[in-house]
Design an enzyme around this catalytic site. Structure first.
Site, PDB file in Angstrom:
ATOM      1  N   ARG A 150       0.805  -1.220   0.000  1.00  0.00           N
ATOM      2  CA  ARG A 150       0.000   0.000   0.000  1.00  0.00           C
ATOM      3  C   ARG A 150       0.838   1.270   0.000  1.00  0.00           C
ATOM      4  O   ARG A 150       0.587   2.195  -0.766  1.00  0.00           O
ATOM      5  CB  ARG A 150      -0.937   0.048   1.218  1.00  0.00           C
ATOM      6  CG  ARG A 150      -2.269  -0.601   0.982  1.00  0.00           C
ATOM      7  CD  ARG A 150      -2.748  -1.226   2.263  1.00  0.00           C
ATOM      8  NE  ARG A 150      -1.818  -2.298   2.601  1.00  0.00           N
ATOM      9  CZ  ARG A 150      -1.961  -3.560   2.203  1.00  0.00           C
ATOM     10  NH1 ARG A 150      -3.005  -3.905   1.518  1.00  0.00           N
ATOM     11  NH2 ARG A 150      -1.076  -4.486   2.499  1.00  0.00           N
ATOM     12  N   THR A 151       1.820   1.326   0.885  1.00  0.00           N
ATOM     13  CA  THR A 151       2.574   2.571   1.006  1.00  0.00           C
ATOM     14  C   THR A 151       3.310   2.843  -0.307  1.00  0.00           C
ATOM     15  O   THR A 151       3.240   3.943  -0.857  1.00  0.00           O
ATOM     16  CB  THR A 151       3.556   2.483   2.197  1.00  0.00           C
ATOM     17  OG1 THR A 151       2.818   2.079   3.352  1.00  0.00           O
ATOM     18  CG2 THR A 151       4.224   3.806   2.459  1.00  0.00           C
ATOM     19  N   ARG A 184      11.465   3.718   3.185  1.00  0.00           N
ATOM     20  CA  ARG A 184      11.149   2.756   4.259  1.00  0.00           C
ATOM     21  C   ARG A 184      12.406   1.958   4.545  1.00  0.00           C
ATOM     22  O   ARG A 184      13.042   1.447   3.622  1.00  0.00           O
ATOM     23  CB  ARG A 184      10.026   1.818   3.818  1.00  0.00           C
ATOM     24  CG  ARG A 184       9.847   0.663   4.773  1.00  0.00           C
ATOM     25  CD  ARG A 184       8.616  -0.155   4.477  1.00  0.00           C
ATOM     26  NE  ARG A 184       7.407   0.593   4.767  1.00  0.00           N
ATOM     27  CZ  ARG A 184       6.181   0.085   4.687  1.00  0.00           C
ATOM     28  NH1 ARG A 184       6.010  -1.169   4.316  1.00  0.00           N
ATOM     29  NH2 ARG A 184       5.128   0.826   4.963  1.00  0.00           N
ATOM     30  N   HIS A 234       5.561   5.631  11.477  1.00  0.00           N
ATOM     31  CA  HIS A 234       5.017   5.518  10.122  1.00  0.00           C
ATOM     32  C   HIS A 234       4.058   6.700   9.938  1.00  0.00           C
ATOM     33  O   HIS A 234       2.841   6.554   9.917  1.00  0.00           O
ATOM     34  CB  HIS A 234       4.280   4.179   9.990  1.00  0.00           C
ATOM     35  CG  HIS A 234       3.958   3.772   8.586  1.00  0.00           C
ATOM     36  ND1 HIS A 234       4.039   4.633   7.510  1.00  0.00           N
ATOM     37  CD2 HIS A 234       3.542   2.581   8.086  1.00  0.00           C
ATOM     38  CE1 HIS A 234       3.686   3.972   6.410  1.00  0.00           C
ATOM     39  NE2 HIS A 234       3.384   2.731   6.730  1.00  0.00           N
TER      40      HIS A 234
HETATM   41  C1  NCD Z   1       2.061  -1.265   8.024  1.00  0.00           C
HETATM   42  C2  NCD Z   1       3.560  -1.095   8.179  1.00  0.00           C
HETATM   43  O1  NCD Z   1       4.308  -1.262   7.208  1.00  0.00           O
HETATM   44  O2  NCD Z   1       3.956  -0.730   9.269  1.00  0.00           O
HETATM   45  N1  NCD Z   1       1.662  -1.434   6.704  1.00  0.00           N
HETATM   46  C3  NCD Z   1       1.362  -0.324   5.936  1.00  0.00           C
HETATM   47  O3  NCD Z   1       2.205   0.481   5.642  1.00  0.00           O
HETATM   48  N2  NCD Z   1       0.084  -0.153   5.572  1.00  0.00           N
HETATM   49  C4  NCD Z   1       1.490  -2.293   8.917  1.00  0.00           C
HETATM   50  C5  NCD Z   1       2.081  -3.677   8.962  1.00  0.00           C
HETATM   51  O4  NCD Z   1       2.985  -4.024   8.210  1.00  0.00           O
HETATM   52  O5  NCD Z   1       1.590  -4.449   9.786  1.00  0.00           O
END
Ligand code: NCD
Length: 301
Positions: free
Chosen positions: A49-50, A99, A127
């Site tokens: 998603r990100t 990330r 995040h």
């Molecule tokens: C989250 C993350 O990467 O921290 N995912 C995201 O970015 N939507 C949550 C997760 O990985 O559990």
């Protein structure tokens, strides 16, 4: 704001400004133009998603991206330092979205390069763009960020989204219930911040008894990849499984949020209820990320 690294650096005014801009972008009331802008999306850790929502956010407004998913095809494999990689990328791109598995990596990046840096997750720490889209989702479903009762469920120690979100909400007088296995409680440094602001929070094991009080239930995945010993994960992996039955006497405005990916913590039968909001939440991420980039790059609209 030049960078977005931690929700601790973001004021309630900044939060409301970004939400207002995301609303305008979603409603197409403003025209932001990313044409000619290039975003570097550096994902040293897995992401769906990100990564793809940032890509969508930039490309839908006419900009472009280049991406890294894992280090296998880059010079990091040859032993290049993070700082040299970042310096090089900053020679090409207008903004870096990163990330990384190490806590503090995004702050390091922001101190290394001259272009804006967005933290897309640094280890178990923060995040912030997820928190911003979570806030946007809360605002859209509740009409306000103020005076809400919020249950956070799951891995509150290793999951970074709940750290950013609880800090972000702390300027809006929330009441929190933190439901987690005892080894996966909200870290003390977060609770200390909440204590300093006089925020009420209760650490509980069973979420059932407070369901009728909640405006939002924010469910998270047990962070398997961050456990040193797999057996420890096996012991807690099924601690919270949210089913449709659990939602029987919730408030009318109640919504279930989840940053996703889910593993087994929300059953499929919840998806068809009026309370499930996690896929719309992911969609909201595109508008919020457009708002964040617009603001950090000072783009006209
Ligand atoms: C989250 C993350 O990467 O921290 N995912 C995201 O970015 N939507 C949550 C997760 O990985 O559990």
């Amino acid at each position: 704001m030049k960078n977005l690294i931690s929700m601790r650096d973001v004021s309630s005014e900044d939060i409301l400004k970004l939400i207002n801009l995301a609303v305008k972008i979603e409603k197409k009331e403003v025209n932001v133009d990313f044409t000619g802008k290039l975003a570097a999306l550096l994902f040293f850790e897995p992401s769906t998603r990100t990564h793809f929502s940032f890509e969508t956010a930039v490309k839908k407004l006419g900009g472009n991206t280049f991406s890294m998913s894992g280090t296998s095809s880059t010079s990091v494999k040859k032993g290049e330092t993070l700082s040299d990689t970042l310096m090089t990328i900053s020679m090409y791109a207008d903004i870096i979205v990163m990330r990384h598995v190490i806590e503090g990596a995004a702050r390091f990046a922001a101190e290394t390069v001259d272009i804006p840096v967005i933290n897309a997750g640094d280890g178990t720490n923060q995040h912030p763009t997820q928190a911003m889209l979570d806030l946007y989702s809360i605002q859209k479903t509740q009409g306000s960020l103020k005076n809400l009762t919020i249950g956070m469920v799951g891995d509150l120690r290793l999951g970074r989204t709940v750290h950013s979100l609880s800090q972000a909400l702390s300027d809006f007088n929330p009441k929190f219930y933190f439901a987690s296995p005892s080894h996966l409680q909200m870290p003390n440094y977060i609770k200390d911040d909440l204590d300093k602001k006089g925020i009420v929070y209760h650490e509980i094991e069973d979420i059932k008894e407070v369901m009728h009080e909640l405006d939002i239930m924010y469910v998270t995945r047990i962070q398997k990849e961050r456990f040193a010993v797999l057996e420890d994960y096996e012991k807690v992996k099924d601690s919270y499984i949210i089913t449709k039955k659990l939602l029987e006497d919730v408030k009318d405005n109640f919504k279930v949020l989840h940053p996703l990916p889910r593993v087994n913590e929300i059953t499929k039968d919840v998806d068809d209820t009026e309370y499930a909001y996690y896929f719309q939440q992911a969609r909201n991420g595109v508008f919020m990320r457009q708002a964040i980039i617009t603001s950090l790059l000072n783009l006209k609209y």
